[in-house]
Design an enzyme around this catalytic site. Structure first.
Site, PDB file in Angstrom:
ATOM      1  N   THR A   2       2.363 -21.527  10.798  1.00 44.50           N
ATOM      2  CA  THR A   2       1.030 -21.006  10.468  1.00 44.50           C
ATOM      3  C   THR A   2       0.788 -21.097   8.977  1.00 44.50           C
ATOM      4  O   THR A   2       1.649 -21.521   8.226  1.00 44.50           O
ATOM      5  CB  THR A   2       0.896 -19.540  10.937  1.00 44.50           C
ATOM      6  OG1 THR A   2      -0.473 -19.197  10.960  1.00 44.50           O
ATOM      7  CG2 THR A   2       1.640 -18.590  10.040  1.00 44.50           C
ATOM      8  N   GLY A 157      -5.279 -26.547   6.665  1.00 41.81           N
ATOM      9  CA  GLY A 157      -5.536 -26.973   8.043  1.00 41.81           C
ATOM     10  C   GLY A 157      -5.726 -28.470   8.179  1.00 41.81           C
ATOM     11  O   GLY A 157      -5.423 -29.050   9.225  1.00 41.81           O
ATOM     12  N   CYS A 160      -1.524 -29.688   7.153  1.00 43.03           N
ATOM     13  CA  CYS A 160      -0.355 -29.212   7.898  1.00 43.03           C
ATOM     14  C   CYS A 160      -0.601 -29.306   9.406  1.00 43.03           C
ATOM     15  O   CYS A 160      -1.586 -28.768   9.913  1.00 43.03           O
ATOM     16  CB  CYS A 160      -0.055 -27.762   7.508  1.00 43.03           C
ATOM     17  SG  CYS A 160       1.311 -27.039   8.430  1.00 43.03           S
ATOM     18  N   THR A 163      -1.047 -25.947  11.359  1.00 43.43           N
ATOM     19  CA  THR A 163      -2.143 -25.091  10.905  1.00 43.43           C
ATOM     20  C   THR A 163      -3.457 -25.702  11.373  1.00 43.43           C
ATOM     21  O   THR A 163      -3.631 -26.913  11.291  1.00 43.43           O
ATOM     22  CB  THR A 163      -2.131 -24.995   9.361  1.00 43.43           C
ATOM     23  OG1 THR A 163      -0.883 -24.446   8.937  1.00 43.43           O
ATOM     24  CG2 THR A 163      -3.266 -24.129   8.846  1.00 43.43           C
TER      25      THR A 163
END
Length: 174
Positions: A2, A157, A160, A163
């Site tokens: 995350t 986001g 990754c 994410t």
């Protein structure tokens, strides 16, 4: 994993997180809420790591906050002590980012409680990307804390694979 990022600027502290939950190499959920308010809405917290582990830690941390009448640092140190010494808790795999009107802290399973010098926290698999983006925005713009968190999470986001761009954001004004 995350991405959780926290920024403190101009009387505001914000913690935001993405919503992706993965199991191995499969995305299981895209809209998980990894950031929440604790202790009568006076503390905000986000987690990176195992979801069940994090919920256990949130619950324990909230108990510590109650025990220490909302004193964030004292509650964090007590949680870290328990986390480090208790056999069951030692198996929990998560990091917590917590903040109130006075401090922003990272709590780890190794028993560490870290207060970053610049009040910028970024944890999880996308943490380095979000931290880089947030630092650049803090140093080169007049954007508010919430805007910096939103933009940093979006950048993480995009980069990754663990994410996504779903965001849960909590903010305290002091």
């Amino acid at each position: 994993m995350t991405t959780i990022v926290s920024v403190r600027r101009d009387g505001h502290v914000v913690i935001g997180g993405d919503g992706q939950v993965t199991l191995g190499n499969t995305v299981m959920k895209g809209n998980a809420k990894k950031v929440r308010r604790l202790y009568n809405n006076k503390v905000i917290a986000g987690f990176a790591g195992g979801t069940a582990d994090a919920f256990t830690l949130f619950e324990l941390f909230e108990r510590k906050l109650e025990m220490h009448q909302g004193h964030l640092t004292k509650a964090a140190v007590e949680l870290a002590k328990d986390w480090r010494t208790d056999r069951m808790l030692r198996k929990l795999e998560a990091l917590l980012a917590v903040a109130d009107e006075t401090a922003s802290l990272i709590i780890t399973g190794n028993g560490d409680v870290v207060q970053p010098e610049d009040d910028l926290i970024a944890i999880g698999s996308g943490g380095p990307y979000a931290q880089s983006a947030a630092r650049a925005l803090l140093e080169n713009t007049e954007l508010g804390a919430r805007d910096i968190v939103e933009k940093s999470l979006s950048i993480a986001g995009d980069i990754c694979i663990y994410t996504n761009r779903f965001q849960t954001i909590e903010e305290l004004t002091y």
